[in-house]
Design an enzyme around this catalytic site. Structure first.
Site, PDB file in Angstrom:
ATOM      1  N   GLU A 295      -3.495 -51.109  29.518  1.00 16.43           N
ATOM      2  CA  GLU A 295      -3.483 -49.677  29.183  1.00 16.43           C
ATOM      3  C   GLU A 295      -2.156 -49.321  28.487  1.00 16.43           C
ATOM      4  O   GLU A 295      -1.086 -49.781  28.910  1.00 16.43           O
ATOM      5  CB  GLU A 295      -3.597 -48.886  30.494  1.00 16.43           C
TER       6      GLU A 295
ATOM      7  N   LYS B 255      -9.502 -41.864  28.103  1.00 16.21           N
ATOM      8  CA  LYS B 255      -9.600 -42.020  29.564  1.00 16.21           C
ATOM      9  C   LYS B 255     -10.266 -40.778  30.164  1.00 16.21           C
ATOM     10  O   LYS B 255      -9.940 -39.651  29.787  1.00 16.21           O
ATOM     11  CB  LYS B 255      -8.175 -42.183  30.100  1.00 16.21           C
TER      12      LYS B 255
ATOM     13  N   CYS C 239      -8.104 -47.839  33.630  1.00 15.48           N
ATOM     14  CA  CYS C 239      -7.434 -47.740  34.932  1.00 15.48           C
ATOM     15  C   CYS C 239      -8.133 -46.794  35.928  1.00 15.48           C
ATOM     16  O   CYS C 239      -9.122 -47.173  36.534  1.00 15.48           O
ATOM     17  CB  CYS C 239      -5.978 -47.334  34.703  1.00 15.48           C
TER      18      CYS C 239
END
Lengths: 279, 277
Positions: free
Chosen positions: A45, A111, A149
């Site tokens: 990431e 994200k 994540c």
């Protein structure tokens, strides 16, 4: 579609805000993966920028845009997944992943879940993704989805991607050490990640490919431990703990068939989701 | 209730890795420099730093003052000997005369004033020597002492890096044992040795075992003081006193306050990372 292919886990550390330096490392690893015949090379990431950017998050998007082109050009015959700061509109930023191949940017995935607790303050800087951003990419090797994540700490993104057809879900991550206590020396975070990745793989009968950062950024330290988990929850590749590493692991899509024949993955009660929407 | 256990092997590897990276890669220094007092924190830090950097890249300074005991100097020398620090990399610099000269100019000082002055003289010497060697100053404070502010601001607190800053004294003792720090150093009562007869536990009025459990429960388990009192069976007044120490020393753990005027000011919304490119 090839039933068996390899994935290079490029478990690198990044220099905070130094896109130029980080780009060099990306290009080295893409070339190394290409030479090894890997189908994919995957970075952590915010790999182009570092994670603990704080207000530098506002200042790196232009450099990222240029770097993406360079990595795309270098990705000849290999799919590259990396993390960067995206600026979809002036002054609006996203913590995003890009899929690059043969000189092209095949897609950008922001994200969904932005952590805002402990050392994390992503909501200060980034706009979160919505379901409209969900994408399944049809590549030469597999149908895949990309998460970042915290997305994996919630069941919906992986479930949605699997239902949209993804057989492989990549999770690029910057997970720092926290709670380095306990006799076996694994941190609280690592123990949780192992359970969550295994769960996501099993409940959705997909390959979960997790690539974490390794190295220091300010007080934080990213613990590495990148891994490939098969749809039956077996760890088929594992990178080093704490150190940068480059590991090539195998994905065998035949395994999906066997596992799905012994799974209730195909069952889906919409009523639960209708109820959840109201709660 | 005990503190959570520590995997000394993995934690020492972790600290060693970070120390090496910070000093040589990130700071682009040639070495690390630290003051070795003969106490457990500086001995443990020295053992870790020697592992991280190698003895040739570590400079150790023994800086005895008026209240330093002979046995502490011997223990400090033993640490240096065990770590095989080359002769050119270690030095004993007595500071009694230096502090004495300052006292002559400054007039009568209280015990605490002299203690703080002593700590700041040590800090000034360490930075001078570090500059000469292109080294950075490695601090030796642990989490227990940092949390209650049991250090001198710009004295032993005036360092570049605190590798033990995430470890309670209880954990430092475990790590010291694992690393092979001499047992005598591990067992003796910790002291800043800023005045005669000073011991940390005597001055604080609490032993480290209790202090560490109070700090852990309050700040890592987020329990309130009454619940901590119930769980540990210690007097509420003791827990409250620890909390007061933590609160009134907050200024020691932070950079100086800047009064906001512009659109972006330090400590407010100047939020750039420490490692900036």
């Amino acid at each position: 579609m090839a039933q068996i292919f390899t994935v290079a886990l490029a478990q690198i550390g990044s220099r905070l805000g130094n896109v130029e330096k980080n780009l060099e490392k990306h290009l080295e690893h893409v070339e190394r993966a290409r030479k090894s015949g890997a189908a994919f090379v995957v970075f952590p990431e915010l790999s182009l920028t570092g994670y603990m950017l704080r207000d530098l998050a506002y200042e790196v998007a232009d450099d990222c845009k240029k770097a993406l082109k360079s990595v795309a050009t270098a990705s000849k015959g290999i799919y590259t997944i990396l993390g960067f700061v995206n600026e979809p509109r002036p002054g609006i930023y996203q913590n995003a992943a890009a899929l690059l191949y043969n000189g092209k940017i095949l897609g950008v995935v922001p994200k969904y879940y932005l952590p805002n607790y402990g050392p994390f303050e992503e909501k200060r800087y980034f706009k979160e993704a919505g379901v409209k951003d969900l994408k399944v990419f049809n590549t030469k090797y597999a149908k895949l989805g990309i998460t970042i994540c915290e997305d994996v700490w919630h069941p919906e993104p992986c479930e949605a991607l699997a239902r949209l057809g993804a057989d492989v879900i990549f999770c690029i991550s910057s997970s720092p050490i926290r709670g380095f206590y306990g006799a076996k020396g694994k941190t609280v975070g690592e123990r949780s990640w192992e359970k969550i990745l295994g769960t996501r793989a099993i409940e959705n009968t997909v390959y979960m490919i997790f690539v974490n950062k390794a190295g220091a950024e300010d007080e934080e330290y990213f613990w590495g431990g990148s891994t490939i988990i098969s749809p039956d929850g077996v760890e088929v590749a594992k990178a080093k703990h704490l150190d940068e590493d480059f590991v090539i692991g195998e994905v065998d899509l035949n395994r999906l068939v066997r596992v799905r024949r012994f799974s209730s993955f195909r069952d889906h009660h919409q009523d639960f989701h209708n109820l959840l929407r109201r709660l | 209730m005990q503190l959570p256990s520590l995997d000394s092997e993995r934690v020492s590897k972790y600290i060693t890795k970070r120390l090496k990276w910070y000093v040589l890669d990130y700071a682009q220094a040639k070495a690390g420099a630290l003051g070795v007092s003969g106490g457990i924190d500086s001995a443990t830090t020295a053992f870790l730093a020697a592992r991280a950097l190698g003895p040739k890249r570590l400079f150790c300074y023994v800086l005895p003052g008026r209240a330093t005991r002979q046995e502490d100097i011997q223990d400090a020398e033993e640490v240096i000997r065990r770590l095989k620090i080359p002769k050119a990399n270690h030095e004993i610099i007595p500071i009694t005369d230096i502090v004495g000269l300052l006292k002559e100019k400054l007039g009568k000082l209280s015990k605490v004033e002299e203690g703080n002055l002593t700590a700041r003289v040590r800090m000034a010497i360490l930075h001078q020597r570090a500059w000469r060697e292109r080294a950075i100053v490695i601090g030796t404070g642990d989490k227990s002492e940092l949390t209650i502010g049991y250090f001198t601001k710009y004295g032993d607190g005036g360092v570049d890096l605190l590798p033990l800053g995430g470890l309670y004294k209880t954990h430092v003792r475990q790590l010291a044992s694992y690393l092979g720090v001499p047992e005598r150093i591990i067992r003796k009562p910790p002291t800043p040795a800023l005045w005669d007869g000073q011991t940390a536990e005597g001055e604080l009025g609490i032993n480290y075992d209790t202090l560490d459990r109070i700090l852990y429960l309050r700040f890592e388990e987020w329990l309130d003081p009454q619940e901590i009192t119930n769980r540990l069976g210690v007097a509420k007044g003791k827990v409250d006193r620890v909390m007061t120490m933590v609160k009134v020393t907050q200024h020691k753990r932070l950079p100086p306050e800047v009064f906001k005027i512009g659109f972006r000011d330090f400590g407010s919304d100047w939020r750039y990372p420490r490692q900036w490119a």
